[in-house]
Design a protein around this motif. Sequence first.
Motif, PDB file in Angstrom:
ATOM      1  N   THR A   1      26.518  43.554  40.026  1.00  0.00           N
ATOM      2  CA  THR A   1      26.237  43.909  38.628  1.00  0.00           C
ATOM      3  C   THR A   1      26.344  42.663  37.749  1.00  0.00           C
ATOM      4  OG1 THR A   1      27.096  46.119  38.965  1.00  0.00           O
ATOM      5  CG2 THR A   1      26.943  45.350  36.698  1.00  0.00           C
ATOM      6  N   GLY A   2      25.345  42.458  36.876  1.00  0.00           N
ATOM      7  CA  GLY A   2      25.334  41.299  35.989  1.00  0.00           C
ATOM      8  C   GLY A   2      24.741  41.649  34.640  1.00  0.00           C
ATOM      9  N   TYR A   3      24.524  40.635  33.806  1.00  0.00           N
ATOM     10  CA  TYR A   3      23.990  40.838  32.457  1.00  0.00           C
ATOM     11  C   TYR A   3      22.871  39.842  32.196  1.00  0.00           C
ATOM     12  CZ  TYR A   3      28.312  43.484  31.696  1.00  0.00           C
ATOM     13  OH  TYR A   3      29.326  44.400  31.782  1.00  0.00           O
ATOM     14  N   VAL A   4      21.854  40.320  31.466  1.00  0.00           N
ATOM     15  CA  VAL A   4      20.733  39.460  31.068  1.00  0.00           C
ATOM     16  C   VAL A   4      20.342  39.810  29.640  1.00  0.00           C
ATOM     17  CG1 VAL A   4      19.804  39.197  33.406  1.00  0.00           C
ATOM     18  CG2 VAL A   4      19.041  41.111  31.973  1.00  0.00           C
ATOM     19  N   LEU A   5      19.554  38.935  29.020  1.00  0.00           N
ATOM     20  CA  LEU A   5      19.011  39.237  27.695  1.00  0.00           C
ATOM     21  C   LEU A   5      18.041  40.404  27.797  1.00  0.00           C
ATOM     22  CD1 LEU A   5      18.233  35.787  26.008  1.00  0.00           C
ATOM     23  CD2 LEU A   5      20.009  37.410  25.369  1.00  0.00           C
ATOM     24  N   ASP A   6      18.107  41.316  26.834  1.00  0.00           N
ATOM     25  CA  ASP A   6      17.194  42.461  26.799  1.00  0.00           C
ATOM     26  C   ASP A   6      15.934  42.035  26.038  1.00  0.00           C
ATOM     27  OD1 ASP A   6      15.902  44.884  26.548  1.00  0.00           O
ATOM     28  OD2 ASP A   6      17.748  46.016  26.239  1.00  0.00           O
ATOM     29  N   GLU A   7      14.999  41.402  26.739  1.00  0.00           N
ATOM     30  CA  GLU A   7      13.786  40.875  26.112  1.00  0.00           C
ATOM     31  C   GLU A   7      12.943  41.977  25.483  1.00  0.00           C
ATOM     32  OE1 GLU A   7      13.209  37.872  25.637  1.00  0.00           O
ATOM     33  OE2 GLU A   7      14.457  36.762  27.058  1.00  0.00           O
ATOM     34  N   GLU A   8      12.938  43.149  26.081  1.00  0.00           N
ATOM     35  CA  GLU A   8      12.141  44.255  25.536  1.00  0.00           C
ATOM     36  C   GLU A   8      12.669  44.674  24.167  1.00  0.00           C
ATOM     37  OE1 GLU A   8      10.813  48.838  26.707  1.00  0.00           O
ATOM     38  OE2 GLU A   8      11.897  47.607  28.164  1.00  0.00           O
ATOM     39  N   LYS A   9      13.980  44.756  24.044  1.00  0.00           N
ATOM     40  CA  LYS A   9      14.578  45.140  22.759  1.00  0.00           C
ATOM     41  C   LYS A   9      14.330  44.051  21.714  1.00  0.00           C
ATOM     42  CE  LYS A   9      18.472  47.371  22.812  1.00  0.00           C
ATOM     43  NZ  LYS A   9      19.917  47.698  22.947  1.00  0.00           N
ATOM     44  N   ILE A  10      14.427  42.788  22.115  1.00  0.00           N
ATOM     45  CA  ILE A  10      14.170  41.678  21.191  1.00  0.00           C
ATOM     46  C   ILE A  10      12.741  41.729  20.689  1.00  0.00           C
ATOM     47  CG2 ILE A  10      13.976  39.157  21.035  1.00  0.00           C
ATOM     48  CD1 ILE A  10      16.313  38.992  23.040  1.00  0.00           C
ATOM     49  N   CYS A  11      11.790  41.992  21.598  1.00  0.00           N
ATOM     50  CA  CYS A  11      10.372  42.050  21.236  1.00  0.00           C
ATOM     51  C   CYS A  11      10.096  43.196  20.275  1.00  0.00           C
ATOM     52  CB  CYS A  11       9.533  42.185  22.510  1.00  0.00           C
ATOM     53  SG  CYS A  11       7.754  42.140  22.206  1.00  0.00           S
ATOM     54  N   GLU A  12      10.711  44.350  20.538  1.00  0.00           N
ATOM     55  CA  GLU A  12      10.507  45.514  19.667  1.00  0.00           C
ATOM     56  C   GLU A  12      11.045  45.254  18.264  1.00  0.00           C
ATOM     57  OE1 GLU A  12       8.915  48.474  20.100  1.00  0.00           O
ATOM     58  OE2 GLU A  12       8.144  47.520  21.913  1.00  0.00           O
ATOM     59  N   ASP A  13      12.189  44.608  18.181  1.00  0.00           N
ATOM     60  CA  ASP A  13      12.782  44.324  16.867  1.00  0.00           C
ATOM     61  C   ASP A  13      11.975  43.289  16.093  1.00  0.00           C
ATOM     62  OD1 ASP A  13      14.708  46.140  17.411  1.00  0.00           O
ATOM     63  OD2 ASP A  13      16.389  44.740  17.489  1.00  0.00           O
TER      64      ASP A  13
END
Length: 606
Positions: A439-451
């Motif tokens: 289990t790890g963590y990454v930037l949520d690019e989809e959420k950034i793009c939507e915002d």
Amino acid sequence: MSIRLHHTQSKNSICYYIKEDFTDPITHKRSTRTHSSLGNLSSLMQKYSVSSREEVEAILKQEIEALKVQSEDLISLQLSPDSLIPKDSHQDFNAGWLYPFKVLSMLGLKEISNTISERSRFQFSLEDIIRSLVCARIIDPVSKRSSIDVMKHMYGCPVPQIHDVYHSLGILAKYRYEIESAIYQQSRKICQRLNSVLYYDCTNFYFETEDEDDFRKYGKSKENRPNPIVQYGLFMDSSGIPIADICFPGNKNESFSMSALEQILEKDFQCSRFIVCADAALNGFDNKLYNDRKDNGAYIVTQPVKKLKKAEQEWVTDPSGWKTLGSHALYDIGNLGPTVMINGSEVRTDSVVFYKDKWTETKKKSRQTGKQEVLREHLIASFSTKYQKYQYKIREAKIKRAEKLLKAPGKISRTNNQRDPRYYIKQTACGNDGRPAGTGYVLDEEKICEDRKLDGFYAVVTDLEDEEISTVIEVNRQRWEIEECFRIMKSELKTRPVYVRREDAIQGHLLICFLALVVYRIIEQYLDHEYTVEEVMKTLQNQRIALIKEPVYHPAFSRTELTDRLADIFGYQLAYEALTEKKLNKYVRNAKSKNMAQFVKEQKRR
């Protein structure tokens, strides 16, 4: 300070002295000291070549009168490098407190306090306690007990007993709205109050304890602290000056508080015709219904574009069909250059607010009426390239902070707080190559793009008609000021943490902080909003005077354009090379009086 002739008489001689009458700056008691020794009668008769006591005394009185005139223009001091100052003596005092002190006098604090005192049985001066607490909150905001020491270092400030201070908090809580209403009515005579649009918002204040009670409750802290809180609501007018506030338990929903305080405004403050502006969380369906159906009432509610229904969100983000105030042309915000043409004139795009609007209907069951109600609302969306750049800048800074957190994943936890950089981090159970991994963590690019798609957009709903769109757009430009009020209360006035425990004491403490905020905002208006909060507060706090040798003081602060502006407005010039007790006491007496400051007198004449 005044000087006079004094003599002592024995069997063989009469000796003459010049005596000074003065007021002790710490105890505020009148006292006397010897200014100089003149000699005995026989030596003075020889000195002046006269033969009678009457002639000597007549000459001495003439010299004292001349000395009084001379002392007004020139002060002579004798200081010894071998003499120590008295032990435990206060050598410097704050004099900047005189400006907020004067504003309180102009607001009619004496009359308000006397009215309450006549109806209550207590021996202390409520007026002095309110003055001292409010000014100490501005000069050095500390606990009530520590404020006593602050007051001792404020020149001419009345210093109450600590038990009287605590007793007064309950009285302030009891007469809260009587005090706030009287302050509001009087403030309309000394400054500009624009009450056609009122802004409402809520915050909360925490306590440094883990024990909750009937009033201090665990709730959603604005600062994410694991402490009991109390909720606090504030109405502010379009001038940026608070009108009234409300305090309620920390576990209660904020939304009820607005209509509750509105009813108090209508009843006690003679405010019945106003537009309420608040965010969607506070101005829910029932509050909107209340203001829509109230005589001469209306509302403006911010509506996050992200939370609009899908169809309305698509309508807002559609680049076509946008308008500007004062023009009938339609604009495509997807093809904007650095300038736009408005009525034949070229205007910078970042100075223009584009808008589109439509009417909608909301059907919902009301908690107040218990029936299904229909509310017809005006949805107004706005777009600004300046706001778009601002949101982009804030987001990029948040993303950079999120990237730093990814380097230390042990500190990461999930959050729905959009202000937190962790909002743009998501959990993943796969490696970057698609193969199973821990289990790890990454930037949520989809959420950034939507915002990013929503940058620059802003929406409100209101019951105001089409011709009042300009009012709506202008009103929303000022919403930041109520957030500024809360920031001043928390940062400059240090309203929290709250150190008192009883509900009435908490209410009294918050009223003192409210009055301090009102006083500051009035001073800010007198200064034409040309200085930052930090500049004004620091100037008031740093305007100190140092005792050189009784009765002479010297300014112990830097003279600036701002200190001169304050002196011009109020008439208290503290930057003279030497300040006598006589002049300082005159300033204190003037600050206690209700007469208008020089600046306000001139404004009234105009």
